[in-house]
Design a protein around this motif. Structure first.
Motif, PDB file in Angstrom:
ATOM      1  N   VAL B  23       0.828  -1.201   0.000  1.00  0.00           N
ATOM      2  CA  VAL B  23       0.000   0.000   0.000  1.00  0.00           C
ATOM      3  C   VAL B  23       0.861   1.250   0.000  1.00  0.00           C
ATOM      4  CG1 VAL B  23      -1.671   1.349   1.319  1.00  0.00           C
ATOM      5  CG2 VAL B  23      -1.976  -1.106   1.106  1.00  0.00           C
ATOM      6  N   LEU B  24       1.883   1.253   0.841  1.00  0.00           N
ATOM      7  CA  LEU B  24       2.766   2.419   0.884  1.00  0.00           C
ATOM      8  C   LEU B  24       3.413   2.662  -0.465  1.00  0.00           C
ATOM      9  CD1 LEU B  24       4.311   4.691   2.155  1.00  0.00           C
ATOM     10  CD2 LEU B  24       5.940   3.035   3.070  1.00  0.00           C
ATOM     11  N   GLU B  25       3.902   1.593  -1.075  1.00  0.00           N
ATOM     12  CA  GLU B  25       4.560   1.775  -2.368  1.00  0.00           C
ATOM     13  C   GLU B  25       3.585   2.236  -3.448  1.00  0.00           C
ATOM     14  OE1 GLU B  25       6.843  -1.833  -2.907  1.00  0.00           O
ATOM     15  OE2 GLU B  25       8.028  -1.224  -1.142  1.00  0.00           O
ATOM     16  N   TYR B  26       2.371   1.764  -3.334  1.00  0.00           N
ATOM     17  CA  TYR B  26       1.346   2.229  -4.265  1.00  0.00           C
ATOM     18  C   TYR B  26       1.138   3.732  -4.109  1.00  0.00           C
ATOM     19  CZ  TYR B  26      -3.200   2.817  -6.504  1.00  0.00           C
ATOM     20  OH  TYR B  26      -4.225   3.244  -7.288  1.00  0.00           O
ATOM     21  N   LEU B  27       1.060   4.157  -2.855  1.00  0.00           N
ATOM     22  CA  LEU B  27       0.875   5.585  -2.603  1.00  0.00           C
ATOM     23  C   LEU B  27       2.085   6.386  -3.078  1.00  0.00           C
ATOM     24  CD1 LEU B  27      -0.719   5.423   0.952  1.00  0.00           C
ATOM     25  CD2 LEU B  27      -1.845   6.147  -1.150  1.00  0.00           C
ATOM     26  N   LEU B  28       3.264   5.851  -2.845  1.00  0.00           N
ATOM     27  CA  LEU B  28       4.484   6.545  -3.270  1.00  0.00           C
ATOM     28  C   LEU B  28       4.551   6.652  -4.785  1.00  0.00           C
ATOM     29  CD1 LEU B  28       7.054   4.944  -0.807  1.00  0.00           C
ATOM     30  CD2 LEU B  28       6.535   7.386  -0.979  1.00  0.00           C
ATOM     31  N   SER B  35      -8.307   6.310  -2.638  1.00  0.00           N
ATOM     32  CA  SER B  35      -9.412   6.030  -1.730  1.00  0.00           C
ATOM     33  C   SER B  35      -9.391   4.552  -1.382  1.00  0.00           C
ATOM     34  CB  SER B  35     -10.732   6.377  -2.395  1.00  0.00           C
ATOM     35  OG  SER B  35     -10.942   5.521  -3.503  1.00  0.00           O
ATOM     36  N   LEU B  36     -10.181   4.220  -0.386  1.00  0.00           N
ATOM     37  CA  LEU B  36     -10.300   2.809  -0.030  1.00  0.00           C
ATOM     38  C   LEU B  36     -10.748   2.003  -1.238  1.00  0.00           C
ATOM     39  CD1 LEU B  36     -10.332   0.539   2.023  1.00  0.00           C
ATOM     40  CD2 LEU B  36     -12.599   1.288   2.739  1.00  0.00           C
ATOM     41  N   GLY B  37     -11.700   2.538  -1.966  1.00  0.00           N
ATOM     42  CA  GLY B  37     -12.207   1.861  -3.144  1.00  0.00           C
ATOM     43  C   GLY B  37     -11.131   1.584  -4.182  1.00  0.00           C
ATOM     44  N   GLN B  38     -10.302   2.591  -4.427  1.00  0.00           N
ATOM     45  CA  GLN B  38      -9.226   2.406  -5.397  1.00  0.00           C
ATOM     46  C   GLN B  38      -8.292   1.290  -4.962  1.00  0.00           C
ATOM     47  OE1 GLN B  38      -8.685   6.870  -5.741  1.00  0.00           O
ATOM     48  NE2 GLN B  38      -7.047   6.118  -7.086  1.00  0.00           N
ATOM     49  N   LEU B  39      -7.962   1.296  -3.691  1.00  0.00           N
ATOM     50  CA  LEU B  39      -7.074   0.257  -3.190  1.00  0.00           C
ATOM     51  C   LEU B  39      -7.712  -1.119  -3.325  1.00  0.00           C
ATOM     52  CD1 LEU B  39      -5.521   1.899  -0.006  1.00  0.00           C
ATOM     53  CD2 LEU B  39      -4.468   1.537  -2.234  1.00  0.00           C
ATOM     54  N   GLU B  40      -9.003  -1.163  -3.064  1.00  0.00           N
ATOM     55  CA  GLU B  40      -9.705  -2.435  -3.229  1.00  0.00           C
ATOM     56  C   GLU B  40      -9.570  -2.952  -4.650  1.00  0.00           C
ATOM     57  OE1 GLU B  40     -13.536  -1.222  -1.054  1.00  0.00           O
ATOM     58  OE2 GLU B  40     -13.800  -3.336  -1.572  1.00  0.00           O
ATOM     59  N   ARG B  41      -9.701  -2.028  -5.607  1.00  0.00           N
ATOM     60  CA  ARG B  41      -9.607  -2.426  -7.012  1.00  0.00           C
ATOM     61  C   ARG B  41      -8.165  -2.824  -7.352  1.00  0.00           C
ATOM     62  NH1 ARG B  41     -11.763   2.620  -8.321  1.00  0.00           N
ATOM     63  NH2 ARG B  41     -13.349   2.527  -6.687  1.00  0.00           N
ATOM     64  N   THR B  72     -16.488  10.743  -0.350  1.00  0.00           N
ATOM     65  CA  THR B  72     -15.513   9.696  -0.070  1.00  0.00           C
ATOM     66  C   THR B  72     -14.193  10.295   0.398  1.00  0.00           C
ATOM     67  OG1 THR B  72     -14.672   9.627  -2.304  1.00  0.00           O
ATOM     68  CG2 THR B  72     -16.482   8.148  -1.799  1.00  0.00           C
ATOM     69  N   THR B  73     -13.496   9.522   1.192  1.00  0.00           N
ATOM     70  CA  THR B  73     -12.226   9.999   1.731  1.00  0.00           C
ATOM     71  C   THR B  73     -11.082   9.469   0.893  1.00  0.00           C
ATOM     72  OG1 THR B  73     -13.202   9.843   3.920  1.00  0.00           O
ATOM     73  CG2 THR B  73     -10.814  10.098   3.798  1.00  0.00           C
ATOM     74  N   VAL B  74     -10.211  10.364   0.506  1.00  0.00           N
ATOM     75  CA  VAL B  74      -9.004   9.940  -0.202  1.00  0.00           C
ATOM     76  C   VAL B  74      -7.798  10.227   0.690  1.00  0.00           C
ATOM     77  CG1 VAL B  74     -10.003  10.322  -2.471  1.00  0.00           C
ATOM     78  CG2 VAL B  74      -8.737  12.147  -1.368  1.00  0.00           C
ATOM     79  N   TYR B  75      -6.775   9.443   0.499  1.00  0.00           N
ATOM     80  CA  TYR B  75      -5.605   9.545   1.369  1.00  0.00           C
ATOM     81  C   TYR B  75      -4.371   9.934   0.575  1.00  0.00           C
ATOM     82  CZ  TYR B  75      -8.564   7.280   4.789  1.00  0.00           C
ATOM     83  OH  TYR B  75      -9.588   6.993   5.657  1.00  0.00           O
ATOM     84  N   LEU B  76      -3.605  10.826   1.159  1.00  0.00           N
ATOM     85  CA  LEU B  76      -2.371  11.270   0.524  1.00  0.00           C
ATOM     86  C   LEU B  76      -1.227  11.178   1.520  1.00  0.00           C
ATOM     87  CD1 LEU B  76      -4.713  13.820  -0.085  1.00  0.00           C
ATOM     88  CD2 LEU B  76      -3.154  13.886  -2.018  1.00  0.00           C
ATOM     89  N   LEU B  77      -0.038  10.993   0.983  1.00  0.00           N
ATOM     90  CA  LEU B  77       1.151  10.978   1.832  1.00  0.00           C
ATOM     91  C   LEU B  77       1.351  12.339   2.473  1.00  0.00           C
ATOM     92  CD1 LEU B  77       3.487   9.094  -0.599  1.00  0.00           C
ATOM     93  CD2 LEU B  77       2.704   8.248   1.621  1.00  0.00           C
ATOM     94  N   CYS B  78       1.764  12.316   3.721  1.00  0.00           N
ATOM     95  CA  CYS B  78       2.058  13.569   4.391  1.00  0.00           C
ATOM     96  C   CYS B  78       3.460  14.031   4.037  1.00  0.00           C
ATOM     97  CB  CYS B  78       2.003  13.377   5.907  1.00  0.00           C
ATOM     98  SG  CYS B  78       0.360  13.072   6.538  1.00  0.00           S
TER      99      CYS B  78
END
Lengths: 137, 137
Positions: B23-28, B35-41, B72-78
């Motif tokens: 997950v971290l590498e995906y975000l990087l 979003s949670l949904g994107q990660l699910e996909r 929906t909530t999306v997450y970004l690296l701080c």
DNA sequence: TTTGACGATGCAACCCGGTTGCAAAGTCAA
DNA sequence: TTGACTTTGCAACCGGGTTGCATCGTCAAA
């Protein structure tokens, strides 16, 4: 003041039914934003779908505008210049984490934003969260 | 760069499991919010709850921050200075209605807001919506 | 006055994001 | 090897939002 609410609806081309008058008057009296859930609780005899469609109708016709506050949408009465043609009262909203009320900061101006090159701005969603005067202190 | 991701997690006191590294590498890699949904996909083999808890762990430990974009909530690296103690990188976000990507406008300053007397500001949620450079044009 | 069209309503069901309980699996140190 | 603790997977749930459909009310034309 039933008369004036009816007029209010008529001005926006909305057929005034009992339900719609009730919802409109609730919004007028309450002075803060209402969510679908709140309306459901307030008008527990009536149906969620009806309330939902009432809000959607009001919104489409420019009578109220919806603001997304952390997951749920709350609706507030618009100022004068909104209609089916569009909503023109863009301004920040304040959400009180104490009493969970949302209020318009209609007097606050929306700041200007500098976007990166090539970006196109359509809409600004600005929610200030904190405690209102009654809940702070 | 598996090594550096592990370090990244360790710096925030997060036990590096396979899932978390992915997950971290995906975000990087992705550079935009997920979003949670994107990660699910993306990680369709793995479980929604696990991904959910992964995001929550990351958020709690100050590695990512969540932004609510229209429901929906999306997450970004701080940026650097966030930790379990708190999130300190308050800045506007841009949501592109074309490609549905959310990006940090970290260089943009948060404007000051004048609240009515007695109001207490804790948090500012500022989402700019429009089209990014790739989708405008 | 009856008929028909259309809009509003009520009911039920559904979708989807988010969330939790619980048991199984994994990790690690004593 | 054991036991404690963490992480994962599964299932189920919750609440907001949304839609299909049948029913009801309203109003105007016949």
């Amino acid at each position: 003041m039933k008369h004036s609410s009816e007029k209010h609806l008529a001005q926006h081309g909305i057929h005034p039914t009992a339900m719609r008058l009730l919802v409109l008057e609730y919004l007028l009296d309450n002075r803060t934003a209402a969510s679908l859930g709140q309306l459901e609780r307030e008008f527990y005899r009536s149906d969620k779908a009806t309330l939902y469609r009432t809000l959607k109708t009001f919104e489409k016709k420019g009578l109220i505008h919806g603001v997304n506050v952390g997951g749920t949408t709350v609706y507030l009465l618009c100022r004068e210049n909104c209609s089916e043609e569009g909503h023109f009262d863009v301004h920040p909203h304040f959400f009180c984490t104490g009493c969970a009320k949302t209020i318009c900061l209609s007097q606050a101006k929306m700041p200007r934003f500098d976007l990166p090159e090539g970006f196109d701005l359509h809409e600004v969603n600005l929610i200030l969260k904190g405690r209102c005067d009654e809940c702070a202190g």
